[in-house]
Write a protein that holds these residues in place. Structure first.
Motif, short mmCIF file in Angstrom:
data_model
loop_
_atom_site.label_atom_id
_atom_site.label_comp_id
_atom_site.label_asym_id
_atom_site.label_seq_id
_atom_site.Cartn_x
_atom_site.Cartn_y
_atom_site.Cartn_z
N SER A 1 3.34 -9.41 -12.95
CA SER A 1 3.93 -8.22 -13.67
C SER A 1 4.80 -7.01 -12.50
O SER A 1 5.40 -6.85 -13.25
CB SER A 1 2.29 -7.02 -14.24
OG SER A 1 1.48 -7.34 -13.09
N ASN A 2 4.88 -7.71 -11.10
CA ASN A 2 5.67 -6.83 -10.63
C ASN A 2 5.77 -8.62 -9.92
O ASN A 2 5.40 -8.76 -8.37
CB ASN A 2 4.67 -6.28 -9.01
CG ASN A 2 3.66 -5.32 -9.62
OD1 ASN A 2 4.76 -4.43 -11.03
ND2 ASN A 2 2.68 -4.77 -9.95
N THR A 3 7.73 -8.15 -9.92
CA THR A 3 8.00 -9.12 -9.02
C THR A 3 8.90 -8.63 -8.28
O THR A 3 9.71 -9.55 -7.20
CB THR A 3 9.38 -10.23 -10.11
OG1 THR A 3 9.99 -8.70 -11.02
CG2 THR A 3 8.07 -10.62 -11.28
N SER A 4 9.12 -7.15 -7.87
CA SER A 4 9.99 -7.15 -7.07
C SER A 4 9.35 -5.49 -6.15
O SER A 4 8.42 -5.52 -6.46
CB SER A 4 11.08 -6.51 -7.06
OG SER A 4 11.53 -5.78 -8.13
N LEU A 5 9.27 -5.36 -4.88
CA LEU A 5 9.15 -4.50 -4.17
C LEU A 5 10.28 -3.27 -3.98
O LEU A 5 10.82 -4.25 -3.34
CB LEU A 5 7.91 -5.25 -3.66
CG LEU A 5 7.33 -3.33 -2.35
CD1 LEU A 5 6.33 -2.52 -3.02
CD2 LEU A 5 6.47 -3.97 -1.61
N THR A 6 9.73 -2.32 -3.72
CA THR A 6 10.85 -1.17 -2.89
C THR A 6 10.42 -0.31 -1.68
O THR A 6 9.43 0.09 -2.52
CB THR A 6 11.73 -0.43 -3.95
OG1 THR A 6 12.46 -1.09 -4.98
CG2 THR A 6 13.23 0.69 -3.21
N LEU A 7 10.39 -0.56 -0.91
CA LEU A 7 10.56 0.00 0.00
C LEU A 7 11.07 1.01 0.65
O LEU A 7 12.40 0.72 1.37
CB LEU A 7 9.81 -0.64 1.41
CG LEU A 7 8.86 -0.05 2.94
CD1 LEU A 7 8.02 0.72 2.30
CD2 LEU A 7 8.45 -0.93 3.94
N THR A 8 10.93 2.41 0.87
CA THR A 8 12.16 3.86 1.05
C THR A 8 11.40 3.91 2.62
O THR A 8 10.70 4.60 3.02
CB THR A 8 11.62 4.93 0.32
OG1 THR A 8 12.70 4.75 -0.96
CG2 THR A 8 12.86 5.56 0.89
N SER B 1 1.00 -0.97 0.39
CA SER B 1 -0.07 0.20 -0.35
C SER B 1 0.81 1.20 -0.13
O SER B 1 0.00 2.22 -0.29
CB SER B 1 -1.27 -0.17 1.08
OG SER B 1 -0.39 -0.10 2.76
N SER B 2 1.63 0.98 0.59
CA SER B 2 2.98 2.28 0.40
C SER B 2 4.14 1.90 -0.14
O SER B 2 4.70 0.35 0.02
CB SER B 2 3.16 2.86 2.05
OG SER B 2 2.01 2.89 2.79
N SER C 1 4.99 0.64 11.45
CA SER C 1 4.92 -0.98 10.56
C SER C 1 4.32 -1.09 9.40
O SER C 1 3.44 0.01 8.88
CB SER C 1 4.06 -2.17 11.02
OG SER C 1 2.56 -2.35 11.60
N VAL C 2 4.41 -2.03 8.36
CA VAL C 2 3.82 -1.81 6.67
C VAL C 2 3.58 -3.41 6.30
O VAL C 2 4.78 -3.85 6.65
CB VAL C 2 4.56 -0.59 5.78
CG1 VAL C 2 6.56 -1.44 5.64
CG2 VAL C 2 3.89 -0.85 4.45
N SER C 3 2.47 -3.74 5.40
CA SER C 3 2.67 -4.88 4.99
C SER C 3 2.88 -5.20 3.52
O SER C 3 2.43 -4.07 2.81
CB SER C 3 0.95 -5.22 4.97
OG SER C 3 0.14 -5.53 6.93
N PHE C 4 2.98 -5.88 3.82
CA PHE C 4 3.57 -6.44 2.20
C PHE C 4 2.38 -7.27 1.79
O PHE C 4 2.14 -8.19 2.49
CB PHE C 4 4.25 -6.13 1.08
CG PHE C 4 5.57 -7.57 1.85
CD1 PHE C 4 5.11 -8.41 0.93
CD2 PHE C 4 5.70 -7.04 2.98
CE1 PHE C 4 6.46 -9.34 1.82
CE2 PHE C 4 6.34 -8.01 3.27
CZ PHE C 4 6.55 -9.59 2.68
#
Length: 526
Positions: A132-139, A40-41, A50-53
């Motif tokens: 379509s989305n094989t990776s996720l970058t969280l800053t 979501s972020s 915390s943050v969820s994926f």
């Protein structure tokens, strides 16, 4: 007979639970799906908690059992230091399309750059393919610098038309602190090698350090323009590292008038070209009792060149060829003190023939010490009109000077150059050199006085003894100062150097000439 095959793969592998040799059709052997990851972020603050994926299948899971989806983590953030995982895997249950996991963000107290967590899907079994989305970058954005800025507080005390007092500021635990002032809300970063010379007498038009010390204490900035805003910044220093992160804080001077008839008042203005000083010429300290008049409030406004030029050609404050009357074209006030009291030429009292009363202005009595023509402890007296002014040593005015640091500014000469008291750097160009009492380069002449006519009748007789100005001679290089009791060098207010004058204990005390160009309205009687 049914044959069961159970395959269990740990974190980072694909888990398939199924059976072989079954003809009932309960298991869909032809199941396939694509896998994507989303959140979501993409940017979160360090204090978010915390943050969820989520890892999502393109179709519901009809494999006949739970699916464990492999992934890997990379990025600049450090696990267990900057973040932690509550789950060791993401599981998508039977007939479900999504599995969730939570990353807990660690809110530390360190000032850091933004950091990243990169989640990448791993090697998938043949029944699954990458979506379509094989990776996720969280800053992760750091919040500690902002907290530090918010914690800095500067407390202000009294303010007048020419001063602002800082009473204290936030203790950050630093080894020492710099306090800076500027007329504009603009400060350069301080670093090793920057100018950190401090002076509370502010030049009025640029960034300046007004305090450099290891305690939190009261600091009063002076020579400020009335009814004006000023900006102050605190820079903590720890182990040679300068923390420039704190925001400036503003404060203002009050209105200023020079109409009082009982107390000293002085006001300052700064224009593009001029420093303007207005005062009622009453001192801000105790004065002596004078037989000819009492100090009287006399309003005056003096304009000074903000960027004076050194000419190298001396202009003397008096002309020895005639008496100091308005017709004498070389009879100047020397300058004005920061408290609004003027510096007049060294007291001029001609030698007088004891028999005839005739005056010889080529011999003038030296008037620089207490008691000489009623000078008080501040080296000052009054005219018959009550104009209080300095002639001699201003030790009383400069009572805070003890030789432990470079002198503050105590005035400005008529040509615009600053006036200091007698303590300065032993090497005029090296602010790290020791502090010494600066000496003039004048000395008493040897031998008997000579002149036109008969000694004792036409001029004072006897040997040169320092009673008269003409008993002294300038010897280049004898002391620290030049013919006009000045020199060129760096000072706390002028880290790049300037020409400046010095009031000394020894002759001439108040300088007797200019190496700049005074404005015509500084002439006495003009």
């Amino acid at each position: 007979m049914k044959n069961y095959i159970i395959i269990i793969l740990t974190f980072g592998t694909f888990l398939f639970i199924g059976c072989g040799g079954d003809s009932d059709g309960d298991i869909t052997d032809e199941f396939s799906a694509s896998v994507s990851v989303m959140s979501s972020s993409s940017t979160v603050a360090e204090d978010v908690g915390s943050v969820s994926f989520a890892i999502t299948l393109s179709v519901a899971n009809t494999s006949g059992g739970d699916l464990t989806i492999p992934f890997s983590l990379s990025g600049t953030a450090t696990e267990n230091s900057d973040f932690s995982l509550n789950e060791s895997s993401v599981i998508i249950g039977a007939d479900e399309t999504t599995g969730d996991a939570t990353i807990t963000i660690v809110d530390d107290s360190e000032i850091e750059n933004d950091e990243t967590i990169v989640l990448t899907l791993g090697n998938l079994p043949s029944s699954l393919s990458l979506g379509s989305n094989t990776s996720l970058t969280l800053t992760i954005t750091d919040n500690d610098e902002d907290d530090a800025e918010a914690e800095m507080n500067i407390s202000f005390g009294s303010a007048s038309g020419s001063t602002i007092t800082i009473t204290d500021w936030t203790d950050t635990g630093a080894d020492s602190y710099l306090v800076l002032i500027n007329k504009e809300n603009s400060f350069s970063d301080i670093s090793a090698g920057s100018n950190t010379l401090a002076s509370t007498t502010y030049l009025g038009y640029s960034e300046q350090v007004i305090y450099n010390g290891n305690s939190i204490t009261s600091v009063t900035a002076s020579l400020l323009q009335y009814s004006s805003d000023y900006y102050f910044k605190v820079v903590p220093v720890t182990g040679g590292s300068f923390d420039n992160s704190f925001d400036p804080v503003s404060s203002s001077t009050d209105v200023c008038v020079t109409t009082s008839t009982t107390e000293g008042q002085v006001c300052f203005e700064i224009t593009t070209d001029l420093r303007i000083i207005s005062s009622n010429q009453l001192a801000n300290h105790a004065v002596g009792n004078f037989p000819n008049a009492d100090p009287t409030a006399i309003e005056v406004t003096r304009e000074l060149n903000l960027s004076p030029s050194y000419t190298g050609s001396a202009i003397y404050v008096y002309d020895e060829t005639g008496p100091p009357t308005p017709s004498n074209d070389n009879f100047w006030q020397f300058g004005i003190a920061t408290n609004g009291v003027e510096f007049h030429p060294m007291g001029l009292k001609p030698w007088e023939n004891p028999d005839t009363g005739e005056e010889n202005w080529e011999w003038q009595a030296k008037v620089t010490e207490e008691g000489e023509t009623d000078l008080d402890a501040y080296g000052a007296h009054v005219t018959s009109a009550g104009n209080y002014h300095y002639h001699g040593d201003i030790a009383g005015l400069a009572e805070v000077e003890d030789g432990s640091r470079h002198s503050l500014i105590y005035g400005f000469a008529a040509d615009g150059f600053p006036i200091y008291y007698k303590y300065g750097y032993s090497d005029s160009d090296d602010p790290t050199s020791i502090i010494v009492e600066l000496q003039s380069s004048y000395r008493i002449k040897s031998g008997a006085r000579t002149g036109v006519g008969t000694a004792g009748e036409d001029y004072p007789d006897g040997n040169h003894d320092g009673s008269y100005i003409q008993d002294y001679e300038y010897v280049e290089g004898l002391g620290d100062l030049d013919e006009c009791n000045g020199r060129t060098g760096v000072t706390p207010e002028y880290p790049n150097g300037t020409y400046y004058y010095v009031i000394t204990t020894n002759f001439p005390v108040t300088p007797n000439c200019f190496f700049g160009t005074p404005a015509e309205d500084w002439k006495i009687g003009k």
